[in-house]
Design an enzyme around this catalytic site. Structure first.
Site, PDB file in Angstrom:
ATOM      1  N   ASP A  65      -2.002  10.636  -2.235  1.00  0.00           N
ATOM      2  CA  ASP A  65      -2.308   9.613  -3.248  1.00  0.00           C
ATOM      3  C   ASP A  65      -2.519  10.247  -4.611  1.00  0.00           C
ATOM      4  O   ASP A  65      -2.359   9.595  -5.646  1.00  0.00           O
ATOM      5  CB  ASP A  65      -3.543   8.824  -2.846  1.00  0.00           C
ATOM      6  CG  ASP A  65      -3.177   7.881  -1.726  1.00  0.00           C
ATOM      7  OD1 ASP A  65      -3.067   8.345  -0.583  1.00  0.00           O
ATOM      8  OD2 ASP A  65      -2.928   6.703  -2.016  1.00  0.00           O
ATOM      9  N   ARG A 125       0.873  -1.182   0.000  1.00  0.00           N
ATOM     10  CA  ARG A 125       0.000   0.000   0.000  1.00  0.00           C
ATOM     11  C   ARG A 125       0.906   1.226   0.000  1.00  0.00           C
ATOM     12  O   ARG A 125       2.113   1.147   0.144  1.00  0.00           O
ATOM     13  CB  ARG A 125      -1.026  -0.025   1.134  1.00  0.00           C
ATOM     14  CG  ARG A 125      -0.681  -0.703   2.404  1.00  0.00           C
ATOM     15  CD  ARG A 125       0.371  -0.018   3.209  1.00  0.00           C
ATOM     16  NE  ARG A 125       0.112   1.411   3.352  1.00  0.00           N
ATOM     17  CZ  ARG A 125       1.019   2.324   3.575  1.00  0.00           C
ATOM     18  NH1 ARG A 125       2.305   1.991   3.678  1.00  0.00           N
ATOM     19  NH2 ARG A 125       0.705   3.599   3.682  1.00  0.00           N
ATOM     20  N   GLN A 135      -2.332   2.458   9.813  1.00  0.00           N
ATOM     21  CA  GLN A 135      -1.031   2.568   9.139  1.00  0.00           C
ATOM     22  C   GLN A 135      -0.044   3.422   9.947  1.00  0.00           C
ATOM     23  O   GLN A 135       1.161   3.231   9.877  1.00  0.00           O
ATOM     24  CB  GLN A 135      -1.193   3.189   7.745  1.00  0.00           C
ATOM     25  CG  GLN A 135      -1.872   2.302   6.724  1.00  0.00           C
ATOM     26  CD  GLN A 135      -3.363   2.507   6.676  1.00  0.00           C
ATOM     27  OE1 GLN A 135      -3.984   2.891   7.665  1.00  0.00           O
ATOM     28  NE2 GLN A 135      -3.973   2.263   5.523  1.00  0.00           N
TER      29      GLN A 135
HETATM   30  O1  MRU Z   1      -4.594   3.122   2.055  1.00  0.00           O
HETATM   31  P1  MRU Z   1      -3.110   3.350   1.989  1.00  0.00           P
HETATM   32  O2  MRU Z   1      -2.375   2.806   3.159  1.00  0.00           O
HETATM   33  O3  MRU Z   1      -2.535   2.904   0.668  1.00  0.00           O
HETATM   34  O4  MRU Z   1      -2.971   4.941   2.040  1.00  0.00           O
HETATM   35  C1  MRU Z   1      -1.681   5.495   1.936  1.00  0.00           C
HETATM   36  C2  MRU Z   1      -1.663   6.963   2.084  1.00  0.00           C
HETATM   37  O5  MRU Z   1      -2.691   7.606   2.209  1.00  0.00           O
HETATM   38  C3  MRU Z   1      -0.336   7.635   1.945  1.00  0.00           C
HETATM   39  O6  MRU Z   1      -0.296   8.808   2.707  1.00  0.00           O
HETATM   40  C4  MRU Z   1      -0.089   8.012   0.475  1.00  0.00           C
HETATM   41  O7  MRU Z   1      -0.314   6.923  -0.362  1.00  0.00           O
HETATM   42  C5  MRU Z   1       1.285   8.528   0.256  1.00  0.00           C
HETATM   43  S1  MRU Z   1       2.520   7.270   0.319  1.00  0.00           S
HETATM   44  C6  MRU Z   1       3.976   8.027  -0.058  1.00  0.00           C
END
Ligand code: MRU
Length: 351
Positions: A239, A48, A198
């Site tokens: 993202d 992720r 996370q």
């Molecule tokens: O759902 P996830 O864990 O994939 O979400 C990740 C995030 O929101 C991060 O902040 C984003 O992807 C930036 S990673 C450099």
């Protein structure tokens, strides 16, 4: 400094992904030998973080095409397009996913006329190049953000935009790793990041391993910790950043930005150019992933709410661009007006 284990390993044609669902209890890699297995790994957050899912999908496309190497070029391209669309459908919000598979498809198209074996070789090389570029971008982000980490400061981050979400230094964490390497004393506050934690499972773990002074807080504590005067700046990842600078990131980010604005705390977003989506005008046009409600009804798999209770589970939110002080990017620190600074420095997303 001990950096987190790499989220993605590519060894002699074998793709291995660190299963981030097991962290911090277990460091376990799983091999993925077909598109379906990579799609599942992305969908279920074994891998992720926007850049990491882009790189995983690129290698996923390479493993998906291994059985088609003996096809003629045209037939290879047909399979490649189908596998690219399939992998890009695993998660809708992070632009890096579509961007990376498009890049491989474009490289293959440009290599025509060619045999399937030659096209396979071109996408394999492109996936490895993309991975190497990602590492370099993190280092550049770190250099751009380093001056923001002053001696004795408190930095708040959210979710995981660290080494586990990208390569080596991460994005939001890159200035922190470099500052720590330079002996700058500072303190990081990591928000827990419900529902999937996370922040506590990944960010707190990777920063603590690196010897960085990190304090874990629940998401509900942000206003209090800011009011105490403990936070001097916020750095998060993203993202997707749209053409006007609207920032789509993990659910909870917009609330933190609003609080930072209230307390007069600068709010920074660290991104590689692969996260900038010049083709989408504002955050309102971005598809926000809605995940399974059981992620909210449980904590780490244990029921934490009445069975079948109605819940919402949007995985991301949109921080309006006017709440962002600057973007920390591989092309330097980009300030408002973002519509011109982002496009000028990072260009478009199309491969
Ligand atoms: O759902 P996830 O864990 O994939 O979400 C990740 C995030 O929101 C991060 O902040 C984003 O992807 C930036 S990673 C450099």
């Amino acid at each position: 400094m001990t950096l987190a284990p790499e989220p993605i390993r590519w060894r002699d044609g074998i793709l291995e992904l660190l299963d981030q669902r097991q962290l911090p209890q277990r460091v376990e890699y799983r091999a993925h030998a077909d598109a379906n297995s990579v799609w599942q790994a992305i969908r279920t957050l074994q891998v992720r973080g926007a850049p990491a899912i882009g790189i995983a999908a690129a290698y996923g496309l390479v493993v998906a095409m291994q059985p088609h190497r003996n096809l003629a070029g045209d037939a290879f391209l047909v399979h490649l397009g189908g596998a690219a669309d399939y992998l890009a459908s695993a998660r809708p919000t992070a632009v890096n996913l579509r961007w990376s598979v498009n890049r491989l498809v474009t490289v293959a198209r440009r290599a025509m006329p060619a045999t399937g074996a030659q096209l396979y070789e071109s996408i394999r090389q492109q996936a490895q190049q993309l991975h190497a570029e990602d590492r370099a971008m993190c280092h550049a982000i770190g250099r751009a953000g380093l001056p923001l980490i002053e001696r004795g400061c408190g930095v708040l981050t959210h979710c995981n935009a660290g080494a586990l979400a990208v390569s080596e230094l991460g994005t939001a964490t890159a200035p922190m790793y470099l500052a720590h390497g330079n002996g700058v004393p500072f303190r990081v506050f990591a928000g827990e990041t419900r529902p999937l934690l996370q922040g506590s499972r990944l960010t707190a773990w990777e920063l603590q391993r690196a010897g960085i002074d990190v304090t874990l807080i629940c998401d509900t504590m942000v206003a209090h910790v800011m009011a105490e005067g403990n936070i001097d700046l916020v750095i998060v990842g993203a993202d997707r950043v749209t053409a006007n600078g609207d920032t789509v990131n993990k659910i909870g980010t917009a609330g933190i930005a609003i609080l930072a604005h209230h307390f007069g705390i600068p709010f920074y977003v660290a991104i590689p150019s692969s996260t900038f989506d010049a083709d989408t005008p504002t955050g309102a046009e971005v598809a926000i992933e809605e995940r399974d409600g059981d992620e909210v009804r449980t904590v780490l798999g244990n029921p934490s709410a009445p069975a079948h209770i109605n819940v919402r589970n949007p995985a991301f939110d949109v921080t309006p661009h006017h709440l962002v002080r600057a973007f920390i990017t591989n092309a330097g620190l980009l300030k408002p007006p973002f519509a011109t600074s982002l496009a000028g420095a990072l260009g478009g997303t199309s491969a």
